[in-house]
Design a protein around this motif. Structure first.
Motif, mmCIF file in Angstrom:
data_model
loop_
_atom_site.group_PDB
_atom_site.id
_atom_site.type_symbol
_atom_site.label_atom_id
_atom_site.label_comp_id
_atom_site.label_asym_id
_atom_site.label_seq_id
_atom_site.Cartn_x
_atom_site.Cartn_y
_atom_site.Cartn_z
ATOM 1 N N THR A 12 0.689 -1.351 -0.126
ATOM 2 C CA THR A 12 0.236 0.164 0.027
ATOM 3 C C THR A 12 0.828 1.265 0.005
ATOM 4 O O THR A 12 0.330 2.473 -0.223
ATOM 5 C CB THR A 12 -1.123 0.210 1.253
ATOM 6 N N ARG A 13 2.215 1.097 0.485
ATOM 7 C CA ARG A 13 2.891 2.233 0.433
ATOM 8 C C ARG A 13 3.075 3.271 -0.941
ATOM 9 O O ARG A 13 2.829 4.358 -0.805
ATOM 10 C CB ARG A 13 4.314 1.857 0.874
ATOM 11 N N GLN A 14 3.372 2.565 -2.059
ATOM 12 C CA GLN A 14 3.455 3.234 -3.317
ATOM 13 C C GLN A 14 2.147 4.178 -3.412
ATOM 14 O O GLN A 14 2.233 5.461 -3.877
ATOM 15 C CB GLN A 14 3.736 2.506 -4.414
ATOM 16 N N ALA A 15 0.866 3.418 -3.521
ATOM 17 C CA ALA A 15 -0.309 3.982 -3.663
ATOM 18 C C ALA A 15 -0.700 5.076 -2.700
ATOM 19 O O ALA A 15 -1.070 6.266 -3.026
ATOM 20 C CB ALA A 15 -1.530 3.112 -3.747
ATOM 21 N N ALA A 16 -0.100 5.122 -1.434
ATOM 22 C CA ALA A 16 -0.282 6.010 -0.467
ATOM 23 C C ALA A 16 0.608 7.190 -0.848
ATOM 24 O O ALA A 16 0.129 8.380 -0.724
ATOM 25 C CB ALA A 16 -0.126 5.572 0.783
ATOM 26 N N PHE A 17 1.655 6.913 -1.057
ATOM 27 C CA PHE A 17 2.608 8.222 -1.554
ATOM 28 C C PHE A 17 1.910 8.991 -2.728
ATOM 29 O O PHE A 17 1.751 10.105 -2.678
ATOM 30 C CB PHE A 17 3.826 7.795 -1.934
ATOM 31 N N VAL A 18 1.436 8.242 -3.903
ATOM 32 C CA VAL A 18 1.113 9.042 -4.788
ATOM 33 C C VAL A 18 -0.263 9.760 -4.758
ATOM 34 O O VAL A 18 -0.636 10.930 -4.961
ATOM 35 C CB VAL A 18 0.741 8.225 -6.183
#
Length: 328
Positions: A165-171
């Motif tokens: 979930t980290r990439q989506a949360a960053f974007v």
């Protein structure tokens, strides 16, 4: 349009059209490419991900400090380059107004006898740690008979695999990009330079726009057509080149250099970086120039060592497979 000060920040994808398997199977590049295409609806003649983009041409000019990181011919001399800005996913109709979709920037530094290809994205981490996890992530998003993914399956997979979930949360935490020219792009993986003195220098790429980060408010975004980025870029280039600094974010003792690409290094935004050089995008190039081949992540001139994580290793095979499918 509002301007956001450039700050240090750095791919997304999607897989199979089948329900989650009852028997676990090892992921491979072919399975990942097939899955990416299935999630996107298998549109013909396009990339498995980052299907829509704009080819450009420009130049690379080295900085005086480049030798501290690499002796590579690609980075220590000025060269022409071909690049491609893109929007994530395998559906070429994905709108530029989708805030949570990745933006990409790929380049080929055309250094005679030793070209280097690099792939950058607007998030500092990948969305999966291993190929098997990547496969599971995409399978959880597989369309059902009604053509829609099972939201419960997605939520269940995310709960069991929180690092995905980290990439989506960053974007999602960033405002909508107003221009390809106003995005910070990241290399995600750890490369190893060989300096002019012959020393190994682990680092990550970060590509920082000279214009700073350019973003749209929610109100401004609502007034934009679904696909505005290519036209905005062409208009901008008609006035001036678009410039980016190519930075090497240096590793420190204790950094993970080979494994988890869903994690950033500690204090990554504050650590020392060396400017390798400057990219100047000069003009839009016909898309056929980029579509007639691939940006091969394994193509690295001597003086830049390939990352050791399994996601990077699979990329080279996957890009070749995807090219073969879209060339049919």
């Amino acid at each position: 349009m509002r301007r956001v000060a450039a700050v240090p920040l750095l791919g997304a994808a999607l897989l199979s059209g089948l329900a989650l398997p009852t028997v676990a199977r090892a992921a491979d590049a072919q399975g990942l490419v097939d899955a990416l295409r299935t999630v996107a609806g298998k549109p013909p003649g396009v990339r498995a991900t980052f299907a829509r983009g704009q080819c450009v041409r420009g130049t690379y000019t080295p900085s005086a400090d480049v030798g501290a990181v690499t002796r590579s011919i690609s980075f220590t001399r000025p060269w022409p380059l071909v690049g491609r800005f893109s929007v994530g996913g395998g559906n070429p109709a994905v709108p530029d107004t989708a805030r949570t979709v990745l933006r990409g920037f790929s380049i080929k530094i055309l250094s005679d006898g030793g070209d280097t290809h690099l792939l950058f994205e607007n998030a500092p981490v990948h969305f999966a740690r291993t190929l098997d996890q990547m496969l599971g992530f995409l399978q959880a998003r597989a369309p059902r008979a009604d053509g829609k993914p099972d939201q419960e399956a997605i939520a269940s997979f995310a709960k069991a695999n929180p690092e995905t979930t980290r990439q989506a949360a960053f974007v999602a935490a960033k405002p909508l990009p107003a221009s390809y020219a106003g995005i910070v792009y990241w290399g995600v993986h750890t490369f190893t330079g060989v300096s002019a003195a012959g020393q190994a220098v682990p680092f990550k790429f970060k590509v920082v726009p000279a214009a700073g980060e350019l973003a749209l408010s929610d109100e401004e975004a609502r007034s934009k057509p679904p696909q505005f980025l290519a036209a905005e870029l062409a208009e901008r280039l008609s006035r001036n080149p678009v410039r980016f600094d190519v930075m090497a974010l240096l590793a420190e003792p204790g950094d993970d250099l080979a494994a988890d690409v869903t994690q950033r290094w500690r204090n990554e935004d504050d650590r020392r970086a060396v400017r390798l050089g400057t990219i100047a995008v000069m003009a839009v190039e016909p898309n056929e120039t980029c579509d007639d081949g691939i940006f091969d992540p394994g193509q690295l001139a001597d003086g830049i060592g390939a990352p050791k994580d399994e996601i990077f290793t699979a990329r080279r095979t996957a890009y070749g497979l995807s090219f073969g499918l879209r060339a049919k």
